[in-house]
Scaffold this active site. Structure first.
Site, PDB file in Angstrom:
ATOM      1  N   PHE A 232      39.030  43.219  42.873  1.00  0.00           N
ATOM      2  CA  PHE A 232      37.836  44.060  42.703  1.00  0.00           C
ATOM      3  C   PHE A 232      36.839  43.931  43.866  1.00  0.00           C
ATOM      4  O   PHE A 232      36.128  44.873  44.189  1.00  0.00           O
ATOM      5  CB  PHE A 232      37.075  43.624  41.442  1.00  0.00           C
ATOM      6  CG  PHE A 232      37.648  44.109  40.140  1.00  0.00           C
ATOM      7  CD1 PHE A 232      37.971  45.440  39.950  1.00  0.00           C
ATOM      8  CD2 PHE A 232      37.817  43.234  39.074  1.00  0.00           C
ATOM      9  CE1 PHE A 232      38.465  45.894  38.726  1.00  0.00           C
ATOM     10  CE2 PHE A 232      38.303  43.670  37.850  1.00  0.00           C
ATOM     11  CZ  PHE A 232      38.630  44.999  37.680  1.00  0.00           C
ATOM     12  N   THR A 263      46.748  48.092  41.619  1.00  0.00           N
ATOM     13  CA  THR A 263      45.299  47.913  41.775  1.00  0.00           C
ATOM     14  C   THR A 263      44.784  47.164  40.556  1.00  0.00           C
ATOM     15  O   THR A 263      45.482  47.069  39.542  1.00  0.00           O
ATOM     16  CB  THR A 263      44.563  49.266  41.815  1.00  0.00           C
ATOM     17  OG1 THR A 263      44.559  49.826  40.489  1.00  0.00           O
ATOM     18  CG2 THR A 263      45.215  50.226  42.783  1.00  0.00           C
ATOM     19  N   ASP A 264      43.582  46.680  40.612  1.00  0.00           N
ATOM     20  CA  ASP A 264      42.982  46.159  39.391  1.00  0.00           C
ATOM     21  C   ASP A 264      42.395  47.335  38.608  1.00  0.00           C
ATOM     22  O   ASP A 264      42.314  48.469  39.095  1.00  0.00           O
ATOM     23  CB  ASP A 264      41.939  45.069  39.681  1.00  0.00           C
ATOM     24  CG  ASP A 264      41.750  44.157  38.459  1.00  0.00           C
ATOM     25  OD1 ASP A 264      42.232  44.525  37.367  1.00  0.00           O
ATOM     26  OD2 ASP A 264      41.127  43.092  38.587  1.00  0.00           O
ATOM     27  N   TYR A 265      41.935  47.027  37.414  1.00  0.00           N
ATOM     28  CA  TYR A 265      41.552  48.040  36.435  1.00  0.00           C
ATOM     29  C   TYR A 265      40.481  49.006  36.955  1.00  0.00           C
ATOM     30  O   TYR A 265      39.333  48.608  37.163  1.00  0.00           O
ATOM     31  CB  TYR A 265      41.035  47.327  35.176  1.00  0.00           C
ATOM     32  CG  TYR A 265      41.004  48.195  33.961  1.00  0.00           C
ATOM     33  CD1 TYR A 265      42.070  48.195  33.075  1.00  0.00           C
ATOM     34  CD2 TYR A 265      39.925  49.010  33.697  1.00  0.00           C
ATOM     35  CE1 TYR A 265      42.055  48.997  31.955  1.00  0.00           C
ATOM     36  CE2 TYR A 265      39.902  49.814  32.587  1.00  0.00           C
ATOM     37  CZ  TYR A 265      40.963  49.809  31.715  1.00  0.00           C
ATOM     38  OH  TYR A 265      40.941  50.611  30.611  1.00  0.00           O
TER      39      TYR A 265
END
Ligand code: BGC
Length: 720
Positions: A232, A263-265
């Site tokens: 992030f 990817t992250d959330y």
């Protein structure tokens, strides 16, 4: 960059796929919308997306029937491509292990591997094909809530444990019905967020990145980790998810990672909040150019990639590359052969098996840290009372509880009863509040006993993602309880529950004044929590854990970690500190150092032996020490090897961990522990370049990072 494998099966499939279907493989949705950050897609759309071939994977879906229904729908489409189900199974699926930071204090890679294998067994029968674990972000700031997921502040230890996690999850065979894929996260430097504030930016030199942050990822790549997650945080001004330097130059090209990056959330959406992208299209563009293969949760890829290809900003081969990696993973997992792999309707029968609980217990036994003990522990035949909010607390699992049910947790109270102990009990305080009645009941109960065991701590949701703290003390109602009880003149044992190092200076002072007799740090120990705590109190378990994050003297000291750089004015003469780098209001040293932890035994360290004291590029040195258990109880001792570069081409940390070994010692037993030192042990990065640092070194073989017991060696190029 290492070449991506081309499986004929996948290549043939890709030849039949449309651009839109390839982009579909690059999208992961959050079916239940239960993640902590960002948007969740409208679940009613999921089935349509599957039918249109616009969905490749799903995260955080817990319901097995739904998993099965969606998978059957996916393989019923034109291309018959199975979905991939991912979940955050971080420290347990149903049988819960201690939080990861606690597990790292075991300094026991074998046990971490055994534990991860147990987790994989449960998860692989519960609809999970890839877990978003291990989290290896180096953690030097206990204010950051996610330290609970980490291996602590040292890169060497973290690297060793990373290997164990991945071996345990993947077992060298992604197709096995008992294994799951691992996704190492987050790339990179997320733990260095300024001020310990989750999601905040990171500004870091290349030397720092290469020396202290990358080794666990390198190790994971060597272990063939299935997936990697970008992070992030921004790194030197560019969010990691859009950071070509990090994800392409370093991860793909330098480290050679050629598998799936996710990817992250919703972090692709967040590129707009980071103010580096003006709209969806630009967000998708930046993320694909940085080489993220799957976008998690947000839909920038889904909505814009086709258009970006049509207008020539992204090439079809870039899409192919990403799609191929995703399909390769599904292929390697055996999902094409068996799309219902890991999906069982009788899944509960794989949970909480006796052997799984036994592993969780072993891990909890090796994760509880004894910080102080005046001899009161282990308990003898005293009259004891148990006080405080954690005696009956079931929520001592910690964040990221997988598929846990808190009813499974064995509390201290239940363990005492199961083990037929005689004791009295009072609540004294809830986690955040108390009353005069509760306090006076606790006082009355305590007065009738000679030893009071006081359980205190953070509520389990006070750490984890999005749960940073600026203050690291206990809730005030519990502080009051401690004050009241320690004023009674009884022997008091403090048991502290927390997801991070707290500031314990006040309690250490009370220990030194004789008002507290022992301090046990219990973290969150998971399903077997109560059993481990009671066994430790009564000497059935001899504690052997050692801290993997320095415990600060005060919040103002943070970040405080053992392997800091030297200053030009170190404190050499403790009586003359005028011109030294120092605080005027507190010591420089932490309250408890990295590597520290007590047991009920005494282990004597002998003299360090060297087979030679000169190292050359093509030779190695063996350094050994004999340690003796001088007590009458068996113990496990962690011998820690640090080096200190006395001079060289670059200023290096005052100490660096380069080896450790946990040894079992019977009463009276002596064992010799040996380590090897070669040029790799002593090499260091100058910027992103690894250099051989010739010069003089001290080699320490010690029981914690503050201890002095060293020999000197010389390292030179000369090969004669
Ligand atoms: C976390 C990741 C996690 C993901 C999916 C994010 O908020 O940062 O660590 O894997 O959610 O649950």
């Amino acid at each position: 960059m290492a070449k991506v494998i081309k499986y004929e099966f996948v290549e043939e499939l890709m030849r039949k796929m449309t651009l839109s279907e390839k982009i579909g493989q690059m999208y992961q949705t959050n079916y239940e919308g239960s993640a902590q950050t960002g948007p969740a897609i409208d679940t009613s759309k999921t089935m349509d997306l599957i039918k249109e071939g616009k969905l490749g994977s799903i995260l955080s879906l817990y319901d097995n029937d739904t998993i099965k229904r969606l998978q059957l729908a996916a393989v019923n489409t034109k291309n018959k491509i199975p979905l991939l189900f991912c979940n955050d199974i971080i420290h347990g699926c149903r049988t819960m292990l201690p939080i990861n930071l606690a597990m790292s204090t075991s300094w026991n890679p074998k046990l971490v591997e055994e534990s991860s294998k147990m987790v994989a067994y449960e998860a692989s029968h519960s609809g999970v094909q890839v877990t978003f674990s291990p989290m290896v972000n180096l953690s030097r700031d206990p204010r950051w809530g996610r330290v609970m997921e980490s291996n602590g502040e040292d890169v060497y230890l973290s690297k060793e444990l990373t290997k164990s996690y991945i071996k345990g999850y993947q077992q060298g065979n992604l197709k096995s019905e008992n294994s799951i894929g691992a996704c190492i996260k987050h790339f990179a430097a997320y733990g260095a967020a300024i001020g310990g504030r989750d999601y905040d930016g990171v500004d870091m030199s290349e030397g720092e990145l290469f020396n202290n942050y990358l080794d666990p990822y390198k190790e994971a790549i060597k272990c063939d980790v299935a997936m990697m997650m970008s992070s992030f945080n921004s790194y030197n001004g560019i969010p990691a998810v859009a950071n070509k330097y990090l994800l392409d130059d370093v991860l793909r090209k330098k480290l050679g990672f050629n598998k799936v990056v996710i990817t992250d959330y919703a972090s692709v959406n967040e590129l707009r909040k980071h103010k580096v992208a003006k709209d969806e299209k630009e967000s998708a563009y930046l993320a694909i150019k940085a080489k993220n293969d799957i976008e998690m949760a947000s839909t920038n890829y889904l909505d814009s990639l086709e258009e970006l290809v049509k207008c020539g900003m992204v090439s079809e081969s870039e899409i192919d590359e990403a799609c191929r990696r995703v399909l390769n993973l599904k292929y390697e997992l055996g999902l094409f052969e068996n799309p219902l792999k890991n999906i069982y309707s009788d899944f509960p029968k794989y949970w909480l098996k006796d052997e799984s609980r036994a592993i969780a217990k072993k891990m909890a036994d090796e994760s509880i840290v004894l910080l102080e003990n005046d001899g009161v522990l282990p308990l003898k035949k005293e009259k004891v009372s148990f006080i405080g909010p954690f005696v009956k607390e079931k929520k001592v699992v910690g964040a990221w509880g997988g598929k846990c049910d808190y009813n499974d947790t064995v509390t201290i109270y239940e363990a005492l009863n199961n083990k037929n102990k005689k004791y009295s009990y009072a609540l004294g305080s809830n986690i955040f509040d108390t009353s005069e009645e509760l306090i006076s009941e606790a006082i009355n109960v305590s007065k009738k006993s000679s030893v009071v065991i006081l359980t205190v701590g953070e509520e389990q949701w006070m750490s984890g993602e999005s749960h940073s703290r600026a203050l690291l003390d206990l809730p005030s109602s519990q502080e009051r309880l401690i004050d009241e009880i320690t004023n009674l003149g009884k022997k008091v044992i403090l048991i502290i529950f927390a997801g991070r190092p707290l500031v314990l200076t006040k309690y250490k002072k009370m220990y030194l004044e004789g008002k507290i007799s022992a301090i046990l740090y219990a973290w969150y120990l998971g399903t077997e929590s109560g059993n481990t705590i009671v066994d430790t109190l009564y000497g059935v378990n001899n504690p052997s854990a050692k801290l993997t994050m320095s415990f600060p003297y005060d919040v103002g000291q943070i970040p405080v970690y053992y392997n800091h750089l030297p200053s030009g004015r170190p404190i050499e003469d403790k009586n003359n500190t005028d011109y030294c780098l120092r605080y005027i209001d507190m010591p420089l040293e932490p309250l408890y150092p990295f590597g520290y932890g007590l047991s009920y035994s005494e282990v004597k360290y002998g003299k360090i032996e060297l087979d030679k004291d000169k190292l050359f590029d093509n030779s190695k040195i063996t350094v050994s020490i004999s340690i003796t258990n001088t007590s009458s109880v068996k113990t496990k001792e962690v011998v820690e090897m640090y080096i200190e570069a006395m001079y060289g081409v670059v200023s290096r940390p005052v100490r660096e961990l380069k080896g450790f070994n946990k040894v079992l010692l019977k009463p009276g037993e002596t064992k010799k522990v040996s380590f090897t030192i070669n040029k790799d042990t002593l090499s260091y990065y100058k910027g992103s370049k690894k250099v051989n640092c010739y010069g003089k070194y001290r080699v320490y073989l010690v029981s914690d990072s503050s201890k002095e017991n060293f020999v000197e060696i010389d390292y030179s190029k000369n090969t004669k």
